[in-house]
Design an enzyme around this catalytic site. Structure first.
Site, short mmCIF file in Angstrom:
data_model
loop_
_atom_site.label_atom_id
_atom_site.label_comp_id
_atom_site.label_asym_id
_atom_site.label_seq_id
_atom_site.Cartn_x
_atom_site.Cartn_y
_atom_site.Cartn_z
N LYS A 13 16.74 -59.29 -25.00
CA LYS A 13 17.30 -60.52 -25.73
C LYS A 13 18.15 -60.63 -26.68
CE LYS A 13 14.15 -57.76 -28.93
NZ LYS A 13 14.32 -56.51 -27.92
N ARG A 85 9.37 -59.31 -36.44
CA ARG A 85 8.24 -58.04 -35.67
C ARG A 85 7.04 -57.50 -36.51
NH1 ARG A 85 13.54 -55.82 -33.83
NH2 ARG A 85 13.03 -53.77 -32.86
N ARG A 124 22.77 -47.62 -21.60
CA ARG A 124 23.27 -49.36 -22.84
C ARG A 124 24.48 -47.31 -23.48
NH1 ARG A 124 19.88 -52.65 -26.84
NH2 ARG A 124 19.81 -50.76 -26.97
N ARG A 157 23.56 -45.16 -28.89
CA ARG A 157 23.32 -45.38 -29.93
C ARG A 157 22.29 -44.71 -30.63
NH1 ARG A 157 21.00 -51.64 -30.02
NH2 ARG A 157 19.02 -50.63 -30.81
N ARG A 168 10.22 -46.01 -29.92
CA ARG A 168 10.35 -47.46 -30.39
C ARG A 168 9.36 -48.49 -29.35
NH1 ARG A 168 16.52 -48.13 -28.64
NH2 ARG A 168 16.12 -50.09 -28.56
P1 AP5 Z 1 19.54 -55.68 -25.11
O1 AP5 Z 1 20.06 -57.36 -24.90
O2 AP5 Z 1 21.03 -55.30 -25.92
O3 AP5 Z 1 17.92 -55.85 -25.13
P2 AP5 Z 1 17.39 -56.40 -26.64
O4 AP5 Z 1 16.18 -56.94 -26.13
O5 AP5 Z 1 18.11 -56.71 -27.57
O6 AP5 Z 1 17.03 -54.70 -26.64
P3 AP5 Z 1 17.24 -54.13 -28.33
O7 AP5 Z 1 17.52 -52.25 -27.69
O8 AP5 Z 1 18.54 -54.37 -28.81
O9 AP5 Z 1 16.18 -54.44 -28.85
P4 AP5 Z 1 16.25 -53.53 -29.79
O10 AP5 Z 1 14.51 -54.80 -30.56
O11 AP5 Z 1 14.76 -52.53 -29.78
O12 AP5 Z 1 16.31 -53.03 -31.26
P5 AP5 Z 1 17.03 -53.83 -32.82
O13 AP5 Z 1 18.51 -53.90 -32.69
O14 AP5 Z 1 16.45 -55.28 -32.63
O15 AP5 Z 1 20.29 -54.89 -23.10
C1 AP5 Z 1 19.74 -54.13 -23.71
C2 AP5 Z 1 20.15 -52.99 -22.45
O16 AP5 Z 1 19.71 -53.43 -21.04
C3 AP5 Z 1 22.14 -53.68 -23.00
O17 AP5 Z 1 22.48 -52.61 -22.00
C4 AP5 Z 1 22.16 -54.67 -21.88
O18 AP5 Z 1 23.34 -55.02 -21.02
C5 AP5 Z 1 21.23 -54.34 -20.55
N1 AP5 Z 1 20.42 -55.70 -19.68
C6 AP5 Z 1 20.58 -56.70 -21.26
N2 AP5 Z 1 19.74 -57.19 -19.55
C7 AP5 Z 1 19.62 -56.85 -17.95
C8 AP5 Z 1 19.79 -57.26 -17.24
N3 AP5 Z 1 18.96 -58.45 -16.37
N4 AP5 Z 1 19.07 -56.82 -15.70
C9 AP5 Z 1 19.78 -55.51 -16.07
N5 AP5 Z 1 20.10 -55.17 -17.41
C10 AP5 Z 1 19.95 -55.94 -18.57
O19 AP5 Z 1 16.93 -52.73 -33.28
C11 AP5 Z 1 17.46 -52.02 -34.10
C12 AP5 Z 1 16.69 -51.46 -34.99
O20 AP5 Z 1 16.57 -52.18 -36.64
C13 AP5 Z 1 14.85 -51.42 -35.25
O21 AP5 Z 1 14.33 -49.92 -34.21
C14 AP5 Z 1 14.37 -51.14 -36.00
O22 AP5 Z 1 13.78 -49.52 -37.20
C15 AP5 Z 1 15.37 -52.06 -36.92
N6 AP5 Z 1 14.78 -53.25 -36.94
C16 AP5 Z 1 15.62 -54.34 -36.21
N7 AP5 Z 1 14.60 -55.66 -36.73
C17 AP5 Z 1 13.80 -55.51 -37.55
C18 AP5 Z 1 12.76 -56.07 -38.25
N8 AP5 Z 1 12.51 -57.21 -38.34
N9 AP5 Z 1 11.86 -55.12 -39.08
C19 AP5 Z 1 11.88 -53.89 -38.89
N10 AP5 Z 1 13.08 -53.05 -38.38
C20 AP5 Z 1 13.87 -53.81 -37.72
#
Ligand code: AP5
Length: 216
Positions: A13, A85, A124, A157, A168
């Site tokens: 994402k 979420r 990552r 991280r 997660r």
């Molecule tokens: P990346 O693009 O970072 O993937 P992502 O879907 O954004 O995954 P995240 O782990 O960042 O998202 P998340 O939703 O768990 O965490 P968030 O930061 O929102 O890609 C991941 C990896 O894959 C990277 O290394 C990238 O290079 C690689 N990659 C990408 N595309 C690829 C491809 N096509 N092929 C190969 N590799 C690829 O949230 C973190 C925390 O914050 C949550 O756990 C929660 O505690 C809190 N939080 C955030 N939002 C909320 C909310 N709305 N409500 C409550 N708590 C929240």
């Protein structure tokens, strides 16, 4: 436009929202990035959020809704990454947008199988200082462990460590997957298999968003 990118941790994402923001001029709103910046600044919200984030649990809805509400009417349009979420967050977004007569224009579900998600998250790393993300398989830092941008330490991280990743995924299934069901009942959801290279995924996403129709 207001576009919601839905998908499990590691679906890409953030990677794709950054690209879409660059190509469209829309504002990328990542609740994860906003929270990490609160943590880094040591604010009250950051201190509260950190304990939920490190273990892979969700930060309480009330804090998230208050944090994001003021940004959703950005005239450039918004790409929502990591929000909503929970069902409570999805309903609050609909209510806030109703009040300003704006819709959610498109919901895109980015699907990736669990083995690939784990592979992506376990490769990552991020800069501890400036938060630049790297992937050890796709785009590692030029010098191992050192950020190309600011020479800060590059680390894993806390929530990418195995126990937190497991939690997660569980939290996603229990609390976020129902948001997909919610949108499928109310709206046209575009389904994108978010596998292949980031370029290939970007091409699928822009096609899905451009057509406004379900896509596979
Ligand atoms: P990346 O693009 O970072 O993937 P992502 O879907 O954004 O995954 P995240 O782990 O960042 O998202 P998340 O939703 O768990 O965490 P968030 O930061 O929102 O890609 C991941 C990896 O894959 C990277 O290394 C990238 O290079 C690689 N990659 C990408 N595309 C690829 C491809 N096509 N092929 C190969 N590799 C690829 O949230 C973190 C925390 O914050 C949550 O756990 C929660 O505690 C809190 N939080 C955030 N939002 C909320 C909310 N709305 N409500 C409550 N708590 C929240």
């Amino acid at each position: 436009m207001r576009i919601v990118l839905l998908g499990p941790p590691g679906a890409g994402k953030g990677t794709q929202a950054r690209r879409l923001a660059e190509s469209t001029g829309m504002t990328h709103l990542s609740t994860g990035d906003m929270l990490r910046s609160e943590v880094a600044s040591g604010t009250e919200l950051g201190l509260l959020a950190k304990k939920f984030m490190d273990s892979g649990d969700l930060v309480p809805d009330s804090n998230i809704i208050a944090m994001i509400q003021q940004h959703i009417d950005d005239p450039a349009g918004v790409l929502l990454d990591g929000f909503p979420r929970t069902i409570v967050q999805a309903k609050s977004l609909d209510k806030a947008l109703d009040q300003i007569s704006l819709p959610v224009d498109q919901v895109v579900h980015m699907a990736v199988d669990i083995d690939e998600l784990i592979r992506r998250l376990s490769s990552r790393v991020v800069c501890k200082e400036c938060h630049t993300p790297y992937n050890l398989e796709l785009d590692p830092p030029l010098e191992s462990g050192i950020c190309d941008q600011c020479a800060g330490d590059v680390i894993v991280r806390d929530d990418d460590k195995p126990d937190a990743v497991k939690n997660r995924m569980k939290v996603y299934e229990e609390l976020t997957a129902p948001v997909l069901d919610y949108y499928q009942l109310h709206r046209n959801v575009a389904e994108v298999m978010a596998t292949g290279t980031p370029d290939a995924v970007f091409a699928k996403l822009t096609k899905a968003i451009g057509s406004g129709a379900p896509f596979n």
